[in-house]
Design a protein around this motif. Structure first.
Motif, PDB file in Angstrom:
ATOM      1  N   PHE A 198       0.807  -1.219   0.000  1.00  0.00           N
ATOM      2  CA  PHE A 198       0.000   0.000   0.000  1.00  0.00           C
ATOM      3  C   PHE A 198       0.844   1.274   0.000  1.00  0.00           C
ATOM      4  N   THR A 199       2.101   1.180   0.387  1.00  0.00           N
ATOM      5  CA  THR A 199       2.952   2.371   0.353  1.00  0.00           C
ATOM      6  C   THR A 199       3.468   2.671  -1.050  1.00  0.00           C
ATOM      7  N   THR A 200       3.322   1.721  -1.974  1.00  0.00           N
ATOM      8  CA  THR A 200       3.849   1.934  -3.325  1.00  0.00           C
ATOM      9  C   THR A 200       2.798   1.825  -4.421  1.00  0.00           C
ATOM     10  N   GLN A 201       1.605   1.321  -4.095  1.00  0.00           N
ATOM     11  CA  GLN A 201       0.596   1.059  -5.113  1.00  0.00           C
ATOM     12  C   GLN A 201      -0.633   1.948  -4.908  1.00  0.00           C
ATOM     13  N   PRO A 202      -1.386   2.190  -5.984  1.00  0.00           N
ATOM     14  CA  PRO A 202      -2.620   2.979  -5.845  1.00  0.00           C
ATOM     15  C   PRO A 202      -3.672   2.226  -5.033  1.00  0.00           C
ATOM     16  N   ILE A 203      -4.547   2.972  -4.388  1.00  0.00           N
ATOM     17  CA  ILE A 203      -5.578   2.387  -3.540  1.00  0.00           C
ATOM     18  C   ILE A 203      -6.617   1.681  -4.409  1.00  0.00           C
ATOM     19  N   PRO A 204      -6.983   0.440  -4.085  1.00  0.00           N
ATOM     20  CA  PRO A 204      -7.979  -0.283  -4.882  1.00  0.00           C
ATOM     21  C   PRO A 204      -9.391   0.227  -4.613  1.00  0.00           C
ATOM     22  N   ALA A 205     -10.340  -0.309  -5.358  1.00  0.00           N
ATOM     23  CA  ALA A 205     -11.738   0.069  -5.150  1.00  0.00           C
ATOM     24  C   ALA A 205     -12.316  -0.588  -3.904  1.00  0.00           C
ATOM     25  N   LEU A 206     -11.804  -1.779  -3.570  1.00  0.00           N
ATOM     26  CA  LEU A 206     -12.365  -2.549  -2.456  1.00  0.00           C
ATOM     27  C   LEU A 206     -11.303  -3.485  -1.899  1.00  0.00           C
ATOM     28  N   ILE A 207     -11.357  -3.702  -0.583  1.00  0.00           N
ATOM     29  CA  ILE A 207     -10.458  -4.642   0.082  1.00  0.00           C
ATOM     30  C   ILE A 207     -11.286  -5.709   0.789  1.00  0.00           C
ATOM     31  N   PHE A 208     -10.887  -6.965   0.615  1.00  0.00           N
ATOM     32  CA  PHE A 208     -11.381  -8.049   1.459  1.00  0.00           C
ATOM     33  C   PHE A 208     -10.260  -8.369   2.440  1.00  0.00           C
ATOM     34  N   ALA A 209     -10.545  -8.313   3.743  1.00  0.00           N
ATOM     35  CA  ALA A 209      -9.470  -8.472   4.723  1.00  0.00           C
ATOM     36  C   ALA A 209      -9.864  -9.410   5.856  1.00  0.00           C
ATOM     37  N   ASP A 210      -9.018 -10.415   6.074  1.00  0.00           N
ATOM     38  CA  ASP A 210      -9.088 -11.184   7.308  1.00  0.00           C
ATOM     39  C   ASP A 210      -8.599 -10.268   8.429  1.00  0.00           C
ATOM     40  N   ILE A 211      -8.854 -10.622   9.670  1.00  0.00           N
ATOM     41  CA  ILE A 211      -8.483  -9.737  10.777  1.00  0.00           C
ATOM     42  C   ILE A 211      -7.252 -10.244  11.522  1.00  0.00           C
ATOM     43  N   GLU A 212      -7.261 -11.501  11.941  1.00  0.00           N
ATOM     44  CA  GLU A 212      -6.113 -12.053  12.654  1.00  0.00           C
ATOM     45  C   GLU A 212      -5.155 -12.683  11.648  1.00  0.00           C
ATOM     46  N   LEU A 213      -4.013 -12.031  11.424  1.00  0.00           N
ATOM     47  CA  LEU A 213      -3.007 -12.524  10.494  1.00  0.00           C
ATOM     48  C   LEU A 213      -1.805 -13.067  11.264  1.00  0.00           C
ATOM     49  N   LEU A 214      -0.876 -13.675  10.552  1.00  0.00           N
ATOM     50  CA  LEU A 214       0.254 -14.325  11.208  1.00  0.00           C
ATOM     51  C   LEU A 214       1.104 -13.351  12.012  1.00  0.00           C
ATOM     52  N   ASP A 215       1.238 -12.128  11.518  1.00  0.00           N
ATOM     53  CA  ASP A 215       2.108 -11.171  12.202  1.00  0.00           C
ATOM     54  C   ASP A 215       1.334 -10.063  12.905  1.00  0.00           C
ATOM     55  N   GLY A 216       0.058 -10.302  13.176  1.00  0.00           N
ATOM     56  CA  GLY A 216      -0.675  -9.316  13.957  1.00  0.00           C
ATOM     57  C   GLY A 216      -2.093  -9.091  13.481  1.00  0.00           C
ATOM     58  N   ASN A 217      -2.678  -8.046  14.014  1.00  0.00           N
ATOM     59  CA  ASN A 217      -4.066  -7.687  13.755  1.00  0.00           C
ATOM     60  C   ASN A 217      -4.131  -6.692  12.600  1.00  0.00           C
ATOM     61  N   VAL A 218      -5.045  -6.920  11.657  1.00  0.00           N
ATOM     62  CA  VAL A 218      -5.094  -6.095  10.451  1.00  0.00           C
ATOM     63  C   VAL A 218      -5.400  -4.633  10.756  1.00  0.00           C
ATOM     64  N   PHE A 219      -6.005  -4.359  11.913  1.00  0.00           N
ATOM     65  CA  PHE A 219      -6.300  -2.965  12.245  1.00  0.00           C
ATOM     66  C   PHE A 219      -5.022  -2.147  12.418  1.00  0.00           C
ATOM     67  N   HIS A 220      -3.916  -2.819  12.758  1.00  0.00           N
ATOM     68  CA  HIS A 220      -2.640  -2.113  12.846  1.00  0.00           C
ATOM     69  C   HIS A 220      -2.219  -1.587  11.471  1.00  0.00           C
ATOM     70  N   LEU A 221      -2.606  -2.309  10.415  1.00  0.00           N
ATOM     71  CA  LEU A 221      -2.297  -1.853   9.057  1.00  0.00           C
ATOM     72  C   LEU A 221      -2.946  -0.506   8.781  1.00  0.00           C
ATOM     73  N   PHE A 222      -4.230  -0.389   9.121  1.00  0.00           N
ATOM     74  CA  PHE A 222      -4.950   0.845   8.814  1.00  0.00           C
ATOM     75  C   PHE A 222      -4.477   2.009   9.682  1.00  0.00           C
ATOM     76  N   LYS A 223      -3.872   1.698  10.826  1.00  0.00           N
ATOM     77  CA  LYS A 223      -3.276   2.760  11.633  1.00  0.00           C
ATOM     78  C   LYS A 223      -1.951   3.213  11.034  1.00  0.00           C
ATOM     79  N   GLN A 224      -1.199   2.260  10.474  1.00  0.00           N
ATOM     80  CA  GLN A 224       0.089   2.597   9.875  1.00  0.00           C
ATOM     81  C   GLN A 224      -0.069   3.286   8.525  1.00  0.00           C
ATOM     82  N   ILE A 225      -1.107   2.903   7.780  1.00  0.00           N
ATOM     83  CA  ILE A 225      -1.334   3.455   6.439  1.00  0.00           C
ATOM     84  C   ILE A 225      -2.700   4.138   6.430  1.00  0.00           C
TER      85      ILE A 225
END
Length: 256
Positions: A43-70
């Motif tokens: 997401f730091t290098t690519q354009p934002i898509p129209a829609l995201i499908f996202a699991d929440i609990e991933l191997l390296d953490g919680n996906v909500f941390h992604l939306f806080k970082q980006i």
């Protein structure tokens, strides 16, 4: 139309792709990401898509941390998860639908149709709508603690409430323990002072000296006739419920 899938389990990812290709074959899946680190890089290098499908609990953490970082990732998100306790965080993170695994094709198409309706009828004000939803949801929990201010000899730092696995009272002080097994000294002396500040939907006092965070419970095991062992995720060990708190613990979990 471009879509991104964030999912660390291959069977779940393949199932979702089949559903998308069956219902909307014209859609382009531009990325399949299996971790927070992969998603941040993408997401730091690519354009934002129209829609995201996202699991929440991933191997390296919680996906909500992604939306806080980006924070610039402002497109709608359809969350797919096996856990039902994340709905508030989901709708605070651009979520428009919440699919509990295992979900059916019919449930998937209903979520897709909801996205299409939002796009067709509310596109000009879509981000404003999301902001209003997020504001309404934040008002529900605004009276509860969102972060701790932790003072050390070298300075002050902030600890997000979502990072706390459990709290423990030890020798007249209270520590917050996090996923990385570090403990943080909190500005309070007792759990009795702390308990009213925590959202009861997410935190429960399991005994006189410990409060557990729901997000970090892996499973329960019998411990004694009237007590349970609460096994925590990320090899954080276990907490033991007291006899007096065990019935309430069961009711708390059953009410989710």
């Amino acid at each position: 139309m471009k879509i991104v899938i964030i999912e660390d389990e291959k069977p779940a990812r393949e199932k979702l792709k089949r559903f998308i290709q069956r219902y909307a074959p014209q859609v382009s899946i531009v990325a399949e990401l299996a971790s927070i680190s992969q998603a941040v890089d993408w997401f730091t290098t690519q354009p934002i898509p129209a829609l995201i499908f996202a699991d929440i609990e991933l191997l390296d953490g919680n996906v909500f941390h992604l939306f806080k970082q980006i924070p610039h990732v402002a497109c709608p998100v359809i969350f797919t998860t096996s856990y039902n306790q994340f709905w508030m965080e989901a709708f605070q993170s651009n979520g428009i639908e919440y699919l509990l695994k295992p979900f059916s094709y019919e449930r998937f198409t209903a979520a897709w149709d909801k996205y299409q309706i939002l796009q067709q009828n509310f596109s000009p004000d879509y981000h404003q709508i999301l902001q209003e939803i997020q504001q309404q949801l934040s008002n529900v929990s605004q009276n509860y603690k969102q972060r701790f201010t932790v003072k050390t000899k070298t300075g002050i730092y902030f600890l997000d409430i979502q990072e706390v696995a459990y709290l423990k009272a030890e020798q007249g002080v209270v520590f917050a323990y996090t996923q990385n097994k570090k403990r943080h000294l909190l500005p309070t002396n007792t759990l009795t002072q702390m308990e009213p500040l925590l959202n009861p939907a997410h935190f429960y006092r399991v005994n006189r000296s410990e409060i557990v965070h729901l997000l970090f419970i892996d499973h329960l095991e019998p411990y004694s006739k009237d007590s349970l062992a609460i096994i925590l995720k990320y090899n954080l060990g276990r907490l033991i419920s007291s006899q007096s708190r065990t019935p309430g613990l069961k009711q708390w979990l059953d009410g989710l």
